[in-house]
Design a protein around this motif. Structure first.
Motif, PDB file in Angstrom:
ATOM      1  N   ASP A   1     -22.848 -32.884 -22.517  1.00 33.34           N
ATOM      2  CA  ASP A   1     -23.034 -31.547 -21.963  1.00 33.34           C
ATOM      3  C   ASP A   1     -21.683 -30.849 -21.912  1.00 33.34           C
ATOM      4  N   PRO A   2     -21.674 -29.514 -21.887  1.00 35.63           N
ATOM      5  CA  PRO A   2     -20.388 -28.800 -21.787  1.00 35.63           C
ATOM      6  C   PRO A   2     -19.630 -29.198 -20.513  1.00 35.63           C
ATOM      7  N   LEU A   3     -18.321 -29.235 -20.616  1.00 35.37           N
ATOM      8  CA  LEU A   3     -17.491 -29.572 -19.460  1.00 35.37           C
ATOM      9  C   LEU A   3     -17.425 -28.400 -18.502  1.00 35.37           C
ATOM     10  N   PRO A   4     -17.182 -28.660 -17.218  1.00 37.80           N
ATOM     11  CA  PRO A   4     -17.019 -27.574 -16.256  1.00 37.80           C
ATOM     12  C   PRO A   4     -15.859 -26.651 -16.654  1.00 37.80           C
ATOM     13  N   VAL A   5     -15.899 -25.432 -16.180  1.00 34.69           N
ATOM     14  CA  VAL A   5     -14.896 -24.423 -16.528  1.00 34.69           C
ATOM     15  C   VAL A   5     -13.496 -24.840 -16.070  1.00 34.69           C
ATOM     16  N   ASN A   6     -13.397 -25.511 -14.935  1.00 36.67           N
ATOM     17  CA  ASN A   6     -12.092 -25.890 -14.374  1.00 36.67           C
ATOM     18  C   ASN A   6     -11.553 -27.215 -14.918  1.00 36.67           C
ATOM     19  N   ALA A   7     -12.232 -27.810 -15.869  1.00 36.55           N
ATOM     20  CA  ALA A   7     -11.795 -29.114 -16.380  1.00 36.55           C
ATOM     21  C   ALA A   7     -10.442 -28.983 -17.077  1.00 36.55           C
ATOM     22  N   HIS A   8      -9.598 -29.960 -16.841  1.00 38.98           N
ATOM     23  CA  HIS A   8      -8.298 -30.023 -17.510  1.00 38.98           C
ATOM     24  C   HIS A   8      -8.029 -31.473 -17.897  1.00 38.98           C
ATOM     25  N   PHE A   9      -7.118 -31.653 -18.829  1.00 39.03           N
ATOM     26  CA  PHE A   9      -6.809 -33.019 -19.229  1.00 39.03           C
ATOM     27  C   PHE A   9      -5.343 -33.305 -18.962  1.00 39.03           C
ATOM     28  N   ILE A  10      -5.099 -34.559 -18.653  1.00 44.08           N
ATOM     29  CA  ILE A  10      -3.752 -35.064 -18.384  1.00 44.08           C
ATOM     30  C   ILE A  10      -3.470 -36.110 -19.457  1.00 44.08           C
ATOM     31  N   ILE A  11      -2.421 -35.877 -20.225  1.00 39.39           N
ATOM     32  CA  ILE A  11      -2.054 -36.805 -21.282  1.00 39.39           C
ATOM     33  C   ILE A  11      -0.676 -37.368 -20.972  1.00 39.39           C
ATOM     34  N   GLU A  12      -0.533 -38.677 -21.106  1.00 36.09           N
ATOM     35  CA  GLU A  12       0.715 -39.353 -20.756  1.00 36.09           C
ATOM     36  C   GLU A  12       1.190 -40.231 -21.908  1.00 36.09           C
ATOM     37  N   LEU A  13       2.479 -40.184 -22.163  1.00 36.71           N
ATOM     38  CA  LEU A  13       3.125 -41.132 -23.063  1.00 36.71           C
ATOM     39  C   LEU A  13       3.664 -42.243 -22.184  1.00 36.71           C
ATOM     40  N   VAL A  14       3.193 -43.466 -22.412  1.00 37.69           N
ATOM     41  CA  VAL A  14       3.590 -44.602 -21.573  1.00 37.69           C
ATOM     42  C   VAL A  14       4.261 -45.666 -22.423  1.00 37.69           C
ATOM     43  N   GLU A  15       5.135 -46.413 -21.787  1.00 38.68           N
ATOM     44  CA  GLU A  15       5.779 -47.547 -22.456  1.00 38.68           C
ATOM     45  C   GLU A  15       4.972 -48.790 -22.149  1.00 38.68           C
ATOM     46  N   GLN A  16       4.545 -49.486 -23.206  1.00 37.87           N
ATOM     47  CA  GLN A  16       3.785 -50.715 -23.035  1.00 37.87           C
ATOM     48  C   GLN A  16       4.755 -51.831 -22.691  1.00 37.87           C
TER      49      GLN A  16
ATOM     50  N   ARG B   1      -6.867 -38.492 -19.489  1.00 33.24           N
ATOM     51  CA  ARG B   1      -7.972 -38.341 -18.531  1.00 33.24           C
ATOM     52  C   ARG B   1      -8.385 -36.879 -18.521  1.00 33.24           C
ATOM     53  N   ILE B   2      -9.691 -36.617 -18.491  1.00 33.05           N
ATOM     54  CA  ILE B   2     -10.191 -35.260 -18.256  1.00 33.05           C
ATOM     55  C   ILE B   2     -10.691 -35.241 -16.824  1.00 33.05           C
ATOM     56  N   VAL B   3     -10.167 -34.284 -16.049  1.00 35.44           N
ATOM     57  CA  VAL B   3     -10.413 -34.244 -14.610  1.00 35.44           C
ATOM     58  C   VAL B   3     -10.995 -32.885 -14.231  1.00 35.44           C
ATOM     59  N   ASP B   4     -11.933 -32.904 -13.261  1.00 34.24           N
ATOM     60  CA  ASP B   4     -12.461 -31.672 -12.680  1.00 34.24           C
ATOM     61  C   ASP B   4     -12.563 -31.866 -11.170  1.00 34.24           C
TER      62      ASP B   4
ATOM     63  N   THR C   1     -12.211 -35.389  -9.856  1.00 30.44           N
ATOM     64  CA  THR C   1     -13.129 -36.385 -10.414  1.00 30.44           C
ATOM     65  C   THR C   1     -12.801 -36.604 -11.882  1.00 30.44           C
ATOM     66  N   ILE C   2     -12.611 -37.855 -12.261  1.00 28.68           N
ATOM     67  CA  ILE C   2     -12.338 -38.174 -13.661  1.00 28.68           C
ATOM     68  C   ILE C   2     -13.656 -38.179 -14.420  1.00 28.68           C
TER      69      ILE C   2
ATOM     70  N   LEU D   1     -12.239 -40.196 -26.429  1.00 34.33           N
ATOM     71  CA  LEU D   1     -12.436 -40.374 -24.988  1.00 34.33           C
ATOM     72  C   LEU D   1     -13.852 -40.876 -24.718  1.00 34.33           C
ATOM     73  N   ARG D   2     -13.999 -41.602 -23.612  1.00 34.69           N
ATOM     74  CA  ARG D   2     -15.319 -42.108 -23.213  1.00 34.69           C
ATOM     75  C   ARG D   2     -15.637 -41.583 -21.817  1.00 34.69           C
ATOM     76  N   PRO D   3     -16.935 -41.403 -21.533  1.00 31.63           N
ATOM     77  CA  PRO D   3     -17.294 -40.929 -20.196  1.00 31.63           C
ATOM     78  C   PRO D   3     -17.051 -42.003 -19.153  1.00 31.63           C
ATOM     79  N   VAL D   4     -16.704 -41.569 -17.962  1.00 34.38           N
ATOM     80  CA  VAL D   4     -16.478 -42.484 -16.842  1.00 34.38           C
ATOM     81  C   VAL D   4     -17.766 -42.509 -16.014  1.00 34.38           C
ATOM     82  N   ASP D   5     -18.265 -43.704 -15.758  1.00 33.19           N
ATOM     83  CA  ASP D   5     -19.516 -43.840 -14.982  1.00 33.19           C
ATOM     84  C   ASP D   5     -19.267 -43.784 -13.507  1.00 33.19           C
TER      85      ASP D   5
END
Length: 138
Positions: free
Chosen positions: A45-60, A105-108, A111-112, A134-138
């Motif tokens: 379904d379409p994402l909420p209007v206020n949805a935003h995503f946070i992308i991080e570069l991390v060191e493994q 993460r896509i957050v609204d 809520t992730i 990306l996969r949906p979070v249950d």
């Protein structure tokens, strides 16, 4: 026949200077150090209007449960199932011998909604574009 001073200047000074200027390489201005790629959502379904995503570069790092972020960007989701991203990074903080990954993460409203199943390995200094599913979070 001897050359006069002005003739010597033109032949041995001015002409090589002009040839050097015309044949010299033009160096493009250094681009801002960034990583770019694309985020892909599964059919949903379409994402909420206020949805935003946070992308991080991390060191493994081996044995670490919390991965330190080298770069973080937060952007508004523009709609649709595919979104392009760009993340700025400090190239001096990147160790060429270490392993790095991107996580999203896509957050609204706190809520992730979607996230990457696990951080995806990348080579931040390569300039290659990444595609993250990306996969949906249950």
């Amino acid at each position: 026949m001897a050359l006069s001073g002005i003739e010597q200047f033109i032949i041995f000074g001015f002409v090589p200077l002009i040839i050097g200027m015309l044949a010299g390489q033009v160096r493009p201005a250094a681009s801002a150090p960034t990583l770019a790629g694309r985020l892909v959502l599964p059919p949903c379904d379409p994402l909420p209007v206020n949805a935003h995503f946070i992308i991080e570069l991390v060191e493994q790092q081996r044995g670490e449960s919390v991965l330190p972020a080298l770069a973080v960007e937060t952007m508004r989701w523009q709609g649709g199932g595919i979104q392009d991203f760009t993340i700025r990074l400090d190239r001096s903080a990147v160790d060429p011998l270490a392993f790095y990954a991107l996580r999203v993460r896509i957050v609204d409203n706190g809520t992730i909604l979607f996230e990457t199943a696990h951080p995806q390995l990348i080579a931040p200094l390569s300039g290659a574009r990444s595609t993250l599913l990306l996969r949906p979070v249950d």
